[in-house]
Design an enzyme around this catalytic site. Structure first.
Site, PDB file in Angstrom:
ATOM      1  N   HIS A 265       0.632   5.314   1.067  1.00  0.00           N
ATOM      2  CA  HIS A 265      -0.082   6.363   1.802  1.00  0.00           C
ATOM      3  C   HIS A 265      -0.029   7.644   0.984  1.00  0.00           C
ATOM      4  O   HIS A 265       1.029   8.000   0.462  1.00  0.00           O
ATOM      5  CB  HIS A 265       0.614   6.663   3.136  1.00  0.00           C
ATOM      6  CG  HIS A 265       0.636   5.540   4.100  1.00  0.00           C
ATOM      7  ND1 HIS A 265      -0.214   5.467   5.165  1.00  0.00           N
ATOM      8  CD2 HIS A 265       1.425   4.436   4.178  1.00  0.00           C
ATOM      9  CE1 HIS A 265       0.047   4.369   5.868  1.00  0.00           C
ATOM     10  NE2 HIS A 265       1.036   3.721   5.287  1.00  0.00           N
TER      11      HIS A 265
ATOM     12  N   HIS B 270       0.829  -1.205   0.000  1.00  0.00           N
ATOM     13  CA  HIS B 270       0.000   0.000   0.000  1.00  0.00           C
ATOM     14  C   HIS B 270       0.860   1.250   0.000  1.00  0.00           C
ATOM     15  O   HIS B 270       1.973   1.257   0.512  1.00  0.00           O
ATOM     16  CB  HIS B 270      -0.971   0.011   1.188  1.00  0.00           C
ATOM     17  CG  HIS B 270      -0.314  -0.111   2.522  1.00  0.00           C
ATOM     18  ND1 HIS B 270       0.085  -1.319   3.050  1.00  0.00           N
ATOM     19  CD2 HIS B 270       0.019   0.819   3.444  1.00  0.00           C
ATOM     20  CE1 HIS B 270       0.633  -1.124   4.235  1.00  0.00           C
ATOM     21  NE2 HIS B 270       0.609   0.166   4.494  1.00  0.00           N
TER      22      HIS B 270
HETATM   23  P1  5GP Z   1       1.689   0.680   7.423  1.00  0.00           P
HETATM   24  O1  5GP Z   1       1.540  -0.811   7.211  1.00  0.00           O
HETATM   25  O2  5GP Z   1       2.063   1.407   6.163  1.00  0.00           O
HETATM   26  O3  5GP Z   1       2.600   1.032   8.554  1.00  0.00           O
HETATM   27  O4  5GP Z   1       0.301   1.273   7.881  1.00  0.00           O
HETATM   28  C1  5GP Z   1      -0.930   0.650   7.715  1.00  0.00           C
HETATM   29  C2  5GP Z   1      -1.994   1.718   7.641  1.00  0.00           C
HETATM   30  O5  5GP Z   1      -3.242   1.077   7.538  1.00  0.00           O
HETATM   31  C3  5GP Z   1      -2.066   2.656   8.858  1.00  0.00           C
HETATM   32  O6  5GP Z   1      -1.978   3.993   8.418  1.00  0.00           O
HETATM   33  C4  5GP Z   1      -3.423   2.345   9.478  1.00  0.00           C
HETATM   34  O7  5GP Z   1      -4.051   3.483   9.995  1.00  0.00           O
HETATM   35  C5  5GP Z   1      -4.183   1.766   8.318  1.00  0.00           C
HETATM   36  N1  5GP Z   1      -5.167   0.778   8.720  1.00  0.00           N
HETATM   37  C6  5GP Z   1      -5.006  -0.251   9.588  1.00  0.00           C
HETATM   38  N2  5GP Z   1      -6.118  -0.980   9.706  1.00  0.00           N
HETATM   39  C7  5GP Z   1      -7.025  -0.412   8.859  1.00  0.00           C
HETATM   40  C8  5GP Z   1      -8.390  -0.723   8.536  1.00  0.00           C
HETATM   41  O8  5GP Z   1      -8.994  -1.655   9.039  1.00  0.00           O
HETATM   42  N3  5GP Z   1      -8.989   0.082   7.627  1.00  0.00           N
HETATM   43  C9  5GP Z   1      -8.358   1.152   7.055  1.00  0.00           C
HETATM   44  N4  5GP Z   1      -9.050   1.871   6.171  1.00  0.00           N
HETATM   45  N5  5GP Z   1      -7.086   1.469   7.332  1.00  0.00           N
HETATM   46  C10 5GP Z   1      -6.425   0.704   8.233  1.00  0.00           C
END
Ligand code: 5GP
Length: 139
Positions: free
Chosen positions: A105, A103
């Site tokens: 951001h 993903h």
């Molecule tokens: P990373 O893996 O890049 O550190 O962050 C994962 C991102 O996914 C975080 O910004 C978090 O807020 C978001 N996130 C985690 N769980 C969910 C979810 O269930 N739904 C959504 N829409 N975002 C999520």
């Protein structure tokens, strides 16, 4: 590197097993609101097909994802009158990754204003209002 786990939360979002606030989708990619936004309009772009992150992604997955990242970056800037946009992408736990489905951001930015700290949930209604603005700003 570990294998792709199809029970990760974004895989569940893709299968509609977990709700999300969707902004845009095409055949290869999906964009939806981040539930813990670090700036107003913080959203995510993912490929619809499985891969953990940048390290195991196929070229086609990266190509389609980055084009959707560009589309959403332009839209969030228009929607929130932002003067910049930060695109973040983390790989494996040591690289800051928490959800193991590739993903990106997308974070609207303003001169001299930092990001909010991570990990803070906001009201769903607030996200819905922001999502509507982004959808309206999509070409
Ligand atoms: P990373 O893996 O890049 O550190 O962050 C994962 C991102 O996914 C975080 O910004 C978090 O807020 C978001 N996130 C985690 N769980 C969910 C979810 O269930 N739904 C959504 N829409 N975002 C999520």
């Amino acid at each position: 590197m570990s294998k792709y786990d199809s029970e990760n939360i974004f895989a569940k979002i893709l299968r509609n097993e977990v709700p999300s606030i969707r902004l845009y989708e095409d055949e290869e990619t999906l964009s939806f609101m981040d539930i813990m936004p670090r700036s107003d309009g913080h959203c995510l772009v993912i490929p619809k097909t499985p891969c953990r992150n940048l390290l195991d992604a196929r070229p086609e997955q990266l190509e389609s994802a980055i084009l959707t990242v560009q589309k959403l970056s332009r839209a969030v800037m228009r929607a929130f009158d932002a003067t910049g946009v930060t695109v973040q992408q983390f790989n494996e736990a040591a690289g800051g990754q928490e959800v193991f489905h590739l993903h990106f951001h997308i974070l609207p930015r303003y001169e001299g204003i930092g990001l909010r700290p991570p990990g803070n949930m906001v009201e769903k209604d607030f996200l819905h209002v922001q999502a509507e603005k982004i959808r309206a700003a999509l070409e």
